[in-house]
Design a protein around this motif. Structure first.
Motif, PDB file in Angstrom:
ATOM      1  N   VAL A   1     -35.549 -31.342  15.773  1.00 43.36           N
ATOM      2  CA  VAL A   1     -34.322 -31.439  16.377  1.00 43.36           C
ATOM      3  C   VAL A   1     -34.616 -31.344  17.947  1.00 43.36           C
ATOM      4  CG1 VAL A   1     -32.322 -30.095  17.463  1.00 43.36           C
ATOM      5  CG2 VAL A   1     -32.885 -30.722  14.784  1.00 43.36           C
ATOM      6  N   ALA A   2     -36.018 -30.697  18.149  1.00 47.36           N
ATOM      7  CA  ALA A   2     -36.260 -30.888  19.853  1.00 47.36           C
ATOM      8  C   ALA A   2     -36.955 -32.152  20.249  1.00 47.36           C
ATOM      9  CB  ALA A   2     -37.508 -30.097  19.941  1.00 47.36           C
ATOM     10  N   ALA A   3     -37.468 -32.683  19.612  1.00 49.08           N
ATOM     11  CA  ALA A   3     -38.182 -34.145  19.481  1.00 49.08           C
ATOM     12  C   ALA A   3     -36.828 -34.932  19.788  1.00 49.08           C
ATOM     13  CB  ALA A   3     -39.474 -34.444  18.112  1.00 49.08           C
ATOM     14  N   GLU A   4     -36.427 -34.839  19.000  1.00 46.33           N
ATOM     15  CA  GLU A   4     -35.061 -35.763  18.757  1.00 46.33           C
ATOM     16  C   GLU A   4     -34.600 -35.276  20.432  1.00 46.33           C
ATOM     17  OE1 GLU A   4     -32.693 -35.310  15.255  1.00 46.33           O
ATOM     18  OE2 GLU A   4     -34.219 -36.491  14.463  1.00 46.33           O
ATOM     19  N   THR A   5     -34.219 -34.798  20.687  1.00 45.41           N
ATOM     20  CA  THR A   5     -33.309 -34.840  21.666  1.00 45.41           C
ATOM     21  C   THR A   5     -33.745 -35.006  22.998  1.00 45.41           C
ATOM     22  OG1 THR A   5     -32.300 -32.345  20.941  1.00 45.41           O
ATOM     23  CG2 THR A   5     -32.298 -32.180  23.205  1.00 45.41           C
ATOM     24  N   VAL A   6     -35.348 -34.464  23.111  1.00 45.02           N
ATOM     25  CA  VAL A   6     -36.269 -35.160  24.322  1.00 45.02           C
ATOM     26  C   VAL A   6     -36.506 -36.749  23.979  1.00 45.02           C
ATOM     27  CG1 VAL A   6     -38.799 -35.600  25.002  1.00 45.02           C
ATOM     28  CG2 VAL A   6     -37.549 -33.323  24.393  1.00 45.02           C
ATOM     29  N   GLN A   7     -36.762 -36.690  23.249  1.00 43.56           N
ATOM     30  CA  GLN A   7     -36.594 -38.893  22.505  1.00 43.56           C
ATOM     31  C   GLN A   7     -34.740 -38.998  23.192  1.00 43.56           C
ATOM     32  OE1 GLN A   7     -35.151 -40.811  20.219  1.00 43.56           O
ATOM     33  NE2 GLN A   7     -36.379 -42.385  19.851  1.00 43.56           N
ATOM     34  N   TYR A   8     -34.206 -38.538  23.427  1.00 44.34           N
ATOM     35  CA  TYR A   8     -32.743 -39.394  23.619  1.00 44.34           C
ATOM     36  C   TYR A   8     -32.603 -39.321  24.579  1.00 44.34           C
ATOM     37  CZ  TYR A   8     -28.146 -39.520  24.325  1.00 44.34           C
ATOM     38  OH  TYR A   8     -26.146 -39.866  24.264  1.00 44.34           O
ATOM     39  N   VAL A   9     -32.868 -38.235  25.621  1.00 47.43           N
ATOM     40  CA  VAL A   9     -33.065 -37.873  27.449  1.00 47.43           C
ATOM     41  C   VAL A   9     -33.654 -38.991  27.796  1.00 47.43           C
ATOM     42  CG1 VAL A   9     -33.523 -36.307  29.143  1.00 47.43           C
ATOM     43  CG2 VAL A   9     -32.116 -35.820  27.088  1.00 47.43           C
ATOM     44  N   ALA A  10     -34.959 -38.853  27.192  1.00 47.26           N
ATOM     45  CA  ALA A  10     -35.939 -40.126  27.649  1.00 47.26           C
ATOM     46  C   ALA A  10     -35.504 -41.768  27.571  1.00 47.26           C
ATOM     47  CB  ALA A  10     -37.402 -40.008  26.935  1.00 47.26           C
ATOM     48  N   GLY A  11     -34.958 -42.069  26.555  1.00 47.79           N
ATOM     49  CA  GLY A  11     -34.232 -43.386  25.860  1.00 47.79           C
ATOM     50  C   GLY A  11     -33.060 -43.066  27.616  1.00 47.79           C
ATOM     51  N   LEU A  12     -32.099 -42.576  27.259  1.00 43.67           N
ATOM     52  CA  LEU A  12     -31.128 -42.445  28.524  1.00 43.67           C
ATOM     53  C   LEU A  12     -31.944 -42.939  29.998  1.00 43.67           C
ATOM     54  CD1 LEU A  12     -28.632 -39.681  27.493  1.00 43.67           C
ATOM     55  CD2 LEU A  12     -28.800 -42.205  27.181  1.00 43.67           C
ATOM     56  N   ASP A  13     -33.082 -41.842  30.411  1.00 41.93           N
ATOM     57  CA  ASP A  13     -33.401 -42.302  32.096  1.00 41.93           C
ATOM     58  C   ASP A  13     -34.376 -43.384  32.176  1.00 41.93           C
ATOM     59  OD1 ASP A  13     -32.522 -39.752  32.277  1.00 41.93           O
ATOM     60  OD2 ASP A  13     -34.554 -38.411  31.933  1.00 41.93           O
TER      61      ASP A  13
END
Length: 101
Positions: free
Chosen positions: A35-47
């Protein structure tokens, strides 16, 4: 993203149930890491940080496949409780040997 969050929440709930009922903590720890990795991956995609977004997405999918295989190949079993003393409510009759008179 809404469906990913729903599945992540469901996975966390199931991992907590496994932890409580089967006394296995590792599925919960792995779930929190995913779940933490998914969150980081999502934020990285937004940025727009595709250098992080794409490899992290591939690692998440690979990790979930490995977790799925680990759980289904070797099912989780309850850990044994310490044995309890057997309750004796009625005195058991003693068997007499045939030779006793």
């Amino acid at each position: 993203m809404r469906s990913v969050r729903m599945w992540s929440r469901l996975q966390v709930i199931v991992a907590v149930v496994v932890w409580v009922r089967l006394r296995r903590a590792w599925p919960f720890v792995v779930t929190v890491a995913v779940v933490a990795a998914e969150t980081v991956q999502y934020v990285a995609g937004l940025d727009g940080a595709l250098w992080l977004h794409l490899p992290l997405g591939v690692m998440i999918v690979a990790g979930l496949v490995v977790l799925f295989i680990a759980v289904w190949r070797r099912p989780l079993r309850r850990r044994a409780h310490p044995p309890r003393a057997r309750a004796q409510t009625v005195e058991e009759p003693k068997l007499e040997e045939a030779g006793d008179g």
